[in-house]
Design a protein around this motif. Structure first.
Motif, PDB file in Angstrom:
ATOM      1  N   TYR A   1      37.100  44.684  43.663  1.00 60.73           N
ATOM      2  CA  TYR A   1      36.757  44.717  42.242  1.00 60.73           C
ATOM      3  C   TYR A   1      35.278  45.037  42.114  1.00 60.73           C
ATOM      4  N   VAL A   2      34.950  45.918  41.165  1.00 57.19           N
ATOM      5  CA  VAL A   2      33.578  46.385  41.017  1.00 57.19           C
ATOM      6  C   VAL A   2      33.100  46.166  39.589  1.00 57.19           C
ATOM      7  N   VAL A   3      31.916  45.577  39.466  1.00 60.97           N
ATOM      8  CA  VAL A   3      31.254  45.406  38.172  1.00 60.97           C
ATOM      9  C   VAL A   3      30.277  46.560  38.024  1.00 60.97           C
ATOM     10  N   SER A   4      30.475  47.371  36.999  1.00 65.66           N
ATOM     11  CA  SER A   4      29.578  48.501  36.758  1.00 65.66           C
ATOM     12  C   SER A   4      29.597  48.883  35.291  1.00 65.66           C
ATOM     13  N   ALA A   5      28.406  49.043  34.730  1.00 67.00           N
ATOM     14  CA  ALA A   5      28.297  49.534  33.361  1.00 67.00           C
ATOM     15  C   ALA A   5      28.235  51.056  33.323  1.00 67.00           C
ATOM     16  N   SER A   6      27.903  51.676  34.466  1.00 73.97           N
ATOM     17  CA  SER A   6      27.667  53.117  34.466  1.00 73.97           C
ATOM     18  C   SER A   6      28.760  53.944  35.136  1.00 73.97           C
ATOM     19  N   ARG A   7      29.588  53.341  35.929  1.00 78.53           N
ATOM     20  CA  ARG A   7      30.619  54.098  36.647  1.00 78.53           C
ATOM     21  C   ARG A   7      31.993  53.603  36.246  1.00 78.53           C
ATOM     22  N   ARG A   8      32.913  54.544  36.058  1.00 76.87           N
ATOM     23  CA  ARG A   8      34.266  54.191  35.617  1.00 76.87           C
ATOM     24  C   ARG A   8      35.349  54.524  36.651  1.00 76.87           C
ATOM     25  N   ASP A   9      35.080  55.499  37.513  1.00 78.53           N
ATOM     26  CA  ASP A   9      36.106  55.884  38.485  1.00 78.53           C
ATOM     27  C   ASP A   9      35.740  55.366  39.872  1.00 78.53           C
ATOM     28  N   PHE A  10      36.747  54.819  40.532  1.00 77.25           N
ATOM     29  CA  PHE A  10      36.566  54.235  41.860  1.00 77.25           C
ATOM     30  C   PHE A  10      37.732  54.682  42.733  1.00 77.25           C
ATOM     31  N   PRO A  11      37.569  55.824  43.422  1.00 75.40           N
ATOM     32  CA  PRO A  11      38.692  56.407  44.155  1.00 75.40           C
ATOM     33  C   PRO A  11      39.068  55.699  45.460  1.00 75.40           C
ATOM     34  N   TRP A  12      38.214  54.837  45.981  1.00 71.25           N
ATOM     35  CA  TRP A  12      38.535  54.152  47.231  1.00 71.25           C
ATOM     36  C   TRP A  12      39.777  53.301  47.030  1.00 71.25           C
ATOM     37  N   ASN A  13      40.659  53.331  48.001  1.00 73.06           N
ATOM     38  CA  ASN A  13      41.924  52.615  47.978  1.00 73.06           C
ATOM     39  C   ASN A  13      41.769  51.170  47.486  1.00 73.06           C
ATOM     40  N   ASN A  14      42.640  50.751  46.572  1.00 66.38           N
ATOM     41  CA  ASN A  14      42.700  49.373  46.061  1.00 66.38           C
ATOM     42  C   ASN A  14      41.410  48.912  45.381  1.00 66.38           C
ATOM     43  N   THR A  15      40.747  49.811  44.645  1.00 68.15           N
ATOM     44  CA  THR A  15      39.520  49.450  43.947  1.00 68.15           C
ATOM     45  C   THR A  15      39.762  49.463  42.442  1.00 68.15           C
ATOM     46  N   PHE A  16      39.249  48.420  41.775  1.00 62.03           N
ATOM     47  CA  PHE A  16      39.470  48.240  40.347  1.00 62.03           C
ATOM     48  C   PHE A  16      38.143  47.902  39.665  1.00 62.03           C
ATOM     49  N   ARG A  17      37.959  48.403  38.470  1.00 61.51           N
ATOM     50  CA  ARG A  17      36.747  48.119  37.696  1.00 61.51           C
ATOM     51  C   ARG A  17      36.924  46.820  36.930  1.00 61.51           C
ATOM     52  N   VAL A  18      35.895  45.976  36.978  1.00 63.21           N
ATOM     53  CA  VAL A  18      35.871  44.738  36.195  1.00 63.21           C
ATOM     54  C   VAL A  18      35.371  45.109  34.802  1.00 63.21           C
ATOM     55  N   GLU A  19      36.140  44.744  33.793  1.00 66.06           N
ATOM     56  CA  GLU A  19      35.785  45.123  32.426  1.00 66.06           C
ATOM     57  C   GLU A  19      35.586  43.903  31.549  1.00 66.06           C
ATOM     58  N   GLY A  20      34.798  44.084  30.492  1.00 65.65           N
ATOM     59  CA  GLY A  20      34.585  43.040  29.511  1.00 65.65           C
ATOM     60  C   GLY A  20      33.477  42.088  29.901  1.00 65.65           C
ATOM     61  N   ASP A  21      33.469  40.946  29.249  1.00 70.22           N
ATOM     62  CA  ASP A  21      32.476  39.908  29.481  1.00 70.22           C
ATOM     63  C   ASP A  21      32.541  39.438  30.931  1.00 70.22           C
ATOM     64  N   LEU A  22      31.387  39.411  31.607  1.00 72.27           N
ATOM     65  CA  LEU A  22      31.358  39.086  33.038  1.00 72.27           C
ATOM     66  C   LEU A  22      31.938  37.709  33.319  1.00 72.27           C
ATOM     67  N   ARG A  23      31.530  36.697  32.573  1.00 70.31           N
ATOM     68  CA  ARG A  23      32.046  35.337  32.800  1.00 70.31           C
ATOM     69  C   ARG A  23      33.564  35.304  32.672  1.00 70.31           C
ATOM     70  N   GLU A  24      34.070  35.842  31.582  1.00 74.13           N
ATOM     71  CA  GLU A  24      35.515  35.820  31.345  1.00 74.13           C
ATOM     72  C   GLU A  24      36.270  36.629  32.402  1.00 74.13           C
ATOM     73  N   ALA A  25      35.746  37.802  32.744  1.00 70.38           N
ATOM     74  CA  ALA A  25      36.422  38.658  33.719  1.00 70.38           C
ATOM     75  C   ALA A  25      36.480  37.985  35.093  1.00 70.38           C
ATOM     76  N   VAL A  26      35.392  37.352  35.509  1.00 72.11           N
ATOM     77  CA  VAL A  26      35.381  36.698  36.822  1.00 72.11           C
ATOM     78  C   VAL A  26      36.252  35.443  36.802  1.00 72.11           C
ATOM     79  N   MET A  27      36.244  34.710  35.714  1.00 71.97           N
ATOM     80  CA  MET A  27      37.143  33.545  35.602  1.00 71.97           C
ATOM     81  C   MET A  27      38.605  33.994  35.712  1.00 71.97           C
ATOM     82  N   GLN A  28      38.958  35.093  35.062  1.00 69.35           N
ATOM     83  CA  GLN A  28      40.328  35.620  35.154  1.00 69.35           C
ATOM     84  C   GLN A  28      40.649  36.074  36.575  1.00 69.35           C
ATOM     85  N   LEU A  29      39.675  36.702  37.234  1.00 70.07           N
ATOM     86  CA  LEU A  29      39.879  37.137  38.616  1.00 70.07           C
ATOM     87  C   LEU A  29      40.098  35.930  39.530  1.00 70.07           C
TER      88      LEU A  29
END
Length: 184
Positions: free
Chosen positions: A81-109
């Protein structure tokens, strides 16, 4: 809910530049075991790009050292999982962008990853520490004075107290330390 564990190499003077450590088989085996125990990896964009530029090629290299190749192959399969405000595409196998509020997104993760999440990005980890989200710390201290930065948790206030869980000495003189957040 899984734990969020910060794991990184650091020199005696606090430098977390990956080029300053002793990267031998035992160190790679140690971090492979940490990764095996976790359900996912979490990085900031800079760390993701550093990892993406090196490890997929090592995973495919039949001549790579055993420990490096094992780390690389397992990393290929691990959810990242990757936190990024500037990049949206992550082609490496099994990679996902973390979206939204950082606290909430990490708590959900953490909630959806009962095995826990291993974070290894210095800048992102400082932000997560400020939010009180890191549960454990796995630092490998190298017998090196780097004489430069970057350093861990620069400018963090107030200070944090940690509880030592264990230590393990590696053959090259590194010391792997396991701490957890001290309650209260």
């Amino acid at each position: 809910m899984g734990l969020l564990t910060f794991g990184l190499n650091v020199t005696l003077d606090g430098c977390c530049d990956h080029r300053e450590g002793i990267a031998d088989d035992e160190l790679h085996d140690y971090f492979t075991q940490l990764m095996d125990a976790a359900g996912a990896m979490l990085w900031g964009r800079v760390t993701y790009e550093l990892m993406e530029s090196a490890w997929p090629a090592v995973a495919r290299d039949e001549n790579a050292p055993r420990a490096m190749r094992e780390w690389a192959r397992k990393l290929e399969a691990k959810p990242k999982y990757v936190v990024s405000a500037s990049r949206r595409d992550f082609p490496w196998n099994n990679t996902f962008r973390v979206e939204g509020d950082l606290r909430e997104a990490v708590m959900q993760l953490k909630e959806k990853t009962p095995q826990g999440v291993l974070v290894g990005s210095p800048t992102l980890s400082a932000a997560l520490e400020r939010l009180g989200l890191i549960d454990e710390y796995r630092l490998v201290v190298h017998p090196v004075f780097a004489g430069h930065g970057p350093t861990l948790f620069q400018g963090l206030e107030p200070s944090r107290r940690l509880e030592l869980v264990s230590t393990h000495r590696l053959k090259s003189g590194q010391v792997a330390m396991h701490y957890r957040r001290k309650e209260g």
